[in-house]
Design a protein around this motif. Sequence first.
Motif, PDB file in Angstrom:
ATOM      1  N   THR A   1       0.569  -1.181   0.186  1.00  0.00           N
ATOM      2  CA  THR A   1       0.013   0.066   0.186  1.00  0.00           C
ATOM      3  C   THR A   1       0.926   1.404   0.166  1.00  0.00           C
TER       4      THR A   1
ATOM      5  N   LYS B   1     -13.535   0.764  -1.442  1.00  0.00           N
ATOM      6  CA  LYS B   1     -12.819   2.678  -2.212  1.00  0.00           C
ATOM      7  C   LYS B   1     -14.434   3.128  -2.863  1.00  0.00           C
ATOM      8  N   SER B   2     -15.501   2.789  -3.397  1.00  0.00           N
ATOM      9  CA  SER B   2     -15.761   3.628  -3.766  1.00  0.00           C
ATOM     10  C   SER B   2     -16.985   1.941  -4.616  1.00  0.00           C
TER      11      SER B   2
ATOM     12  N   LYS C   1     -10.854  -3.347   1.127  1.00  0.00           N
ATOM     13  CA  LYS C   1     -11.240  -2.109   1.100  1.00  0.00           C
ATOM     14  C   LYS C   1     -12.075  -1.618  -0.115  1.00  0.00           C
TER      15      LYS C   1
ATOM     16  N   HIS D   1     -16.382   1.376  -8.337  1.00  0.00           N
ATOM     17  CA  HIS D   1     -14.735   0.300  -7.984  1.00  0.00           C
ATOM     18  C   HIS D   1     -15.652  -0.593  -7.516  1.00  0.00           C
TER      19      HIS D   1
ATOM     20  N   ASN E   1     -16.331  -5.903   2.411  1.00  0.00           N
ATOM     21  CA  ASN E   1     -16.735  -4.367   2.792  1.00  0.00           C
ATOM     22  C   ASN E   1     -16.459  -3.922   4.659  1.00  0.00           C
TER      23      ASN E   1
END
Length: 415
Positions: free
Chosen positions: A131, A169-170, A167, A173, A184
């Motif tokens: 990351t 993100k949106s 993770k 996505h 998530n």
Amino acid sequence: MEMKWFLSKIQDDFRGGKINLEKTQRLLEKLDIRCSYIHVKRIFKTSDYPVVLSLENHCSPAQQEIMADNLQTTFGESLLSDMLADFPDTLPSPEALKFKVLVKNKKIGTLKETHERKGSDKRGDNQDKETGVKKLSGVTLFKKKKTRKLKIALALSDLVIYTKAEKFKSFQHSRLYQQFNENNSIGETQARKLSKLRAHEFIFHTRKFITRIYPKATRADSSNFNPQEFWNIGCQMVALNFQTPGLPMDLQNGKFLDNGGSGYILKPHFLRESESYFNPSDIKDSMPITLTIRLISGIQLPLTHSSSNKGDTLVIIEVFGVPNDQMKQQTRVIKKNAFSPRWNETFTFIIHVPELALIRFVVESQGLIAGNEFLGQYTLPLLCMNKGYRRVPLFSRMGESLEPASLFVYVWYVR
């Protein structure tokens, strides 16, 4: 007990900035952390439905391999370590996963690759998950920062099947790239903002993917948020600090009285169907229920701190659900009688989305100087309430039964 205290001490020191993470990690690697005291039959004593172990994993690959060995030894065949034959590319139902323990953690690769490795030696295999800075055609997309590598042991990774931690993100996505077995975790602050600004997209997301909401990091006192606002948009896992009693935990315990306390509840159809345009903050075309509760009397209500039956008692009836349904009404105060108070008062509520509504009875003793004192409560889903004359049991702030303390009520509702 010593092990529990040691881990708690490390957590406290880390929060206070007193501890060196690398030093602690080396120390934990020397410890043989076992969970053999867990008995599989005890896990499924209350419910046959699957149990998800959500791992907060900060261990090195060597320690992760020990974790994987201990999980397999402890849970044996109950541990889901491969995809089910009938569900290679879709999530199984809770019925299909009965008596199974699922591990929720980061994962390497795909389920197909995991299946192909079945039975092979995975010791010493791990992968770095990077990351940090991402580049495209020589242009930095994000502000430069330190690159952090998280090493995942293959042995532990391959125990993650339908609950891969990914993770968020949106929503866009997720629609394009997220796989069916990826879950998530979203912090309460971000989730609350998204639920208000993009409720429809949020509900569409929870139709396809398991979504977990967790308390914000600033809750150092282990306080809780109201879980109702996230149930309203279909979130499957709303994580609370179970060690902290109060309203949120009362709602949590009451919510899962539905379906016999099995831990699993079928979401209402408007949170499951793709053609639904439900928005908890903008209810349209609802079929409301008119709920009538006649609060008749109390039976041996709990004593106050002064241990007197002469308390000045009252009852508050609260409705939790979508924003338009949330309301409360209160009885008059019965003076100097906690043993057998009689109210004989009738309350009416108009509830637009009964499928999401919870009813909470709270008994208090009136205090003029220090405020009212909590005596007991009971919370249950509206549609679990039977009509007619009913006895409402009471529970303490810690969730313990206060038998024989109860309320006597008459319930009626029409749609």
